[in-house]
Design a protein around this motif. Sequence first.
Motif, short mmCIF file in Angstrom:
data_model
loop_
_atom_site.label_atom_id
_atom_site.label_comp_id
_atom_site.label_asym_id
_atom_site.label_seq_id
_atom_site.Cartn_x
_atom_site.Cartn_y
_atom_site.Cartn_z
N THR A 85 67.46 66.66 -24.93
CA THR A 85 68.37 67.08 -25.99
C THR A 85 69.74 67.33 -25.38
OG1 THR A 85 66.54 68.19 -27.13
CG2 THR A 85 68.77 68.76 -27.83
N TYR A 86 70.75 66.79 -26.02
CA TYR A 86 72.12 67.01 -25.56
C TYR A 86 72.78 68.09 -26.39
CZ TYR A 86 71.53 62.78 -22.86
OH TYR A 86 71.09 61.86 -21.96
N SER A 87 73.56 68.94 -25.73
CA SER A 87 74.29 70.00 -26.42
C SER A 87 75.76 69.93 -26.06
CB SER A 87 73.75 71.37 -26.01
OG SER A 87 72.39 71.50 -26.34
N LEU A 88 76.60 70.28 -27.02
CA LEU A 88 78.04 70.37 -26.77
C LEU A 88 78.32 71.62 -25.93
CD1 LEU A 88 79.23 69.75 -30.45
CD2 LEU A 88 79.42 68.10 -28.56
N THR A 89 79.29 71.52 -25.03
CA THR A 89 79.77 72.70 -24.30
C THR A 89 80.95 73.29 -25.08
OG1 THR A 89 81.37 71.44 -23.01
CG2 THR A 89 79.14 71.64 -22.09
N GLU A 90 81.39 74.46 -24.66
CA GLU A 90 82.55 75.08 -25.32
C GLU A 90 83.80 74.18 -25.30
OE1 GLU A 90 82.88 77.63 -27.28
OE2 GLU A 90 85.07 77.57 -27.36
N PRO A 91 84.15 73.57 -24.16
CA PRO A 91 85.32 72.68 -24.21
C PRO A 91 85.14 71.53 -25.22
CG PRO A 91 84.79 73.22 -21.94
CD PRO A 91 83.68 73.78 -22.78
N ALA A 92 83.93 71.00 -25.34
CA ALA A 92 83.69 69.92 -26.31
C ALA A 92 83.85 70.44 -27.74
CB ALA A 92 82.31 69.32 -26.11
N LEU A 95 76.86 58.98 -22.05
CA LEU A 95 76.19 60.28 -22.03
C LEU A 95 76.23 60.86 -20.62
CD1 LEU A 95 73.12 59.60 -24.38
CD2 LEU A 95 74.95 61.28 -24.78
N ARG A 96 75.96 60.03 -19.63
CA ARG A 96 76.00 60.48 -18.23
C ARG A 96 77.41 60.98 -17.89
NH1 ARG A 96 75.21 55.81 -15.66
NH2 ARG A 96 73.16 55.65 -16.64
N GLY A 97 78.40 60.21 -18.28
CA GLY A 97 79.79 60.59 -18.03
C GLY A 97 80.17 61.91 -18.71
N LEU A 98 79.70 62.09 -19.94
CA LEU A 98 80.02 63.32 -20.68
C LEU A 98 79.36 64.54 -20.04
CD1 LEU A 98 79.88 61.86 -24.30
CD2 LEU A 98 81.80 63.13 -23.33
N VAL A 99 78.16 64.35 -19.50
CA VAL A 99 77.49 65.46 -18.80
C VAL A 99 78.26 65.76 -17.51
CG1 VAL A 99 75.39 66.15 -17.57
CG2 VAL A 99 75.22 65.06 -19.82
N GLU A 100 78.61 64.72 -16.78
CA GLU A 100 79.39 64.91 -15.53
C GLU A 100 80.73 65.59 -15.79
OE1 GLU A 100 80.02 61.26 -13.37
OE2 GLU A 100 77.85 61.02 -13.08
N ALA A 101 81.35 65.22 -16.92
CA ALA A 101 82.67 65.77 -17.24
C ALA A 101 82.58 67.21 -17.75
CB ALA A 101 83.36 64.91 -18.29
N GLY A 102 81.37 67.67 -18.04
CA GLY A 102 81.22 69.04 -18.54
C GLY A 102 81.40 69.17 -20.04
N LEU A 103 81.29 68.05 -20.75
CA LEU A 103 81.44 68.11 -22.21
C LEU A 103 80.11 68.17 -22.93
CD1 LEU A 103 84.42 65.63 -22.52
CD2 LEU A 103 84.45 68.06 -23.04
N LEU A 104 79.06 67.69 -22.29
CA LEU A 104 77.71 67.82 -22.84
C LEU A 104 76.82 68.42 -21.75
CD1 LEU A 104 76.99 64.34 -24.57
CD2 LEU A 104 77.59 66.50 -25.70
N THR A 105 75.77 69.12 -22.19
CA THR A 105 74.70 69.47 -21.26
C THR A 105 73.45 68.75 -21.73
OG1 THR A 105 74.22 71.46 -22.55
CG2 THR A 105 75.62 71.73 -20.62
N ARG A 106 72.59 68.45 -20.76
CA ARG A 106 71.35 67.75 -21.07
C ARG A 106 70.24 68.68 -20.61
NH1 ARG A 106 67.60 64.34 -18.56
NH2 ARG A 106 67.19 62.39 -19.64
N ASP A 107 69.35 69.03 -21.53
CA ASP A 107 68.32 69.98 -21.11
C ASP A 107 67.32 69.28 -20.19
OD1 ASP A 107 66.97 68.36 -22.80
OD2 ASP A 107 66.34 69.92 -24.19
N GLY A 147 77.19 50.53 -33.90
CA GLY A 147 76.24 49.71 -33.15
C GLY A 147 76.41 49.80 -31.64
N ILE A 148 76.44 51.01 -31.12
CA ILE A 148 76.62 51.18 -29.67
C ILE A 148 75.42 50.57 -28.93
CG2 ILE A 148 75.53 53.50 -29.57
CD1 ILE A 148 77.79 54.24 -27.53
N ALA A 149 75.71 49.88 -27.85
CA ALA A 149 74.65 49.27 -27.03
C ALA A 149 74.01 50.36 -26.16
CB ALA A 149 75.24 48.18 -26.13
N SER A 150 72.71 50.18 -25.86
CA SER A 150 72.00 51.27 -25.17
C SER A 150 72.55 51.51 -23.77
CB SER A 150 70.50 51.02 -25.16
OG SER A 150 70.22 49.89 -24.38
N ASN A 151 72.98 50.46 -23.07
CA ASN A 151 73.52 50.70 -21.73
C ASN A 151 74.86 51.44 -21.78
OD1 ASN A 151 74.73 48.41 -22.84
ND2 ASN A 151 75.24 47.55 -20.84
#
Lengths: 176, 176
Positions: free
Chosen positions: B87-94, B66-78, B56-60
């Motif tokens: 759409t979010y995608s995993l990066t190689e490190p993730a 998600l923003r943090g994961l993109v900044e950290a280089g673990l996800l990309t956001r098209d 039950g993750i809250a939307s905020n």
Amino acid sequence: MQALRGGVMLDDQRSGCPINAAIEVLGDRWTMLVLRDVMFGDRRHFRRLQSESEEGIASNILADRLRGLVEAGLLTRDDVKRGQRATYSLTEPAIQLVPVMAQLAAWGLRHLPTTRELRVRAEVLSDGGPPLWEDFMAELRERHLGVPRPDREGPTASERLAAAYEAAIAEARSQY
Amino acid sequence: MQALRGGVMLDDQRSGCPINAAIEVLGDRWTMLVLRDVMFGDRRHFRRLQSESEEGIASNILADRLRGLVEAGLLTRDDVKRGQRATYSLTEPAIQLVPVMAQLAAWGLRHLPTTRELRVRAEVLSDGGPPLWEDFMAELRERHLGVPRPDREGPTASERLAAAYEAAIAEARSQY
């Protein structure tokens, strides 16, 4: 299944997913770092855990996390007389976190900036793979639970980890 | 070493220990759960990540992680046009976190209460060991990075995980 978290019930958790369950117990940065220091640094007392902390853990946070780890069933704290220092020991479930720590270390090593002295033990652990992790768990069982370690030839896992660390420290000293 | 955390420097971290470095990036419960859902649940959009969240993750919180994961280089956001879903995608490190997730799952399975439907995939993953993890990472590379998967005989890792999950769900339904 061994009793962890002082008889925690499924209803107390956000979900019954094993990854979530693990994270609910471990998912605090300081909790993992305290376990790491007991496990790899053989720091068994409050004072060493605080004064030697690479990350500079605050004493109130350390006290809180140690209490939580004892409650969760990951550490035991021996009964002490007044004026004596309490010694913390890993429980069997905590010892079984060695592979989790090893995989985290291998991942951090591969993808994040790290310092040489703090990196070498992770390298040895990562290169040694599951056989080395088993040896190290056997050593921890002896040291923390009093379970005699099976006889093995050659240096023990912690001797190999310590040797790598000492060599890196010596090399760093010779360079500055 | 691949660039993670948008060029984070050693000085930004509490210490240069690889376990600490990994935990500084991953050491938030929701971060790991979001990665788990993208990885094992193939949930690639905000809406599914939120509505299907077992915890039950809250939307905020989801938006922040998600923003943090993109900044950290673990996800990309098209990049998306207005009105389209990102759409979010995993990066190689993730993707290389699969062994960490597998060890966490194995540990949670062994030591904490879990529910049958959410447990079976962890059991398959744990029993399959490193060869299955490699297969699963190859599948994730194909799905998230467009890297063709080497031909293998028999069911894929995610087919095996999905089959175990479906069977557990069907069994649970037949019992109630």
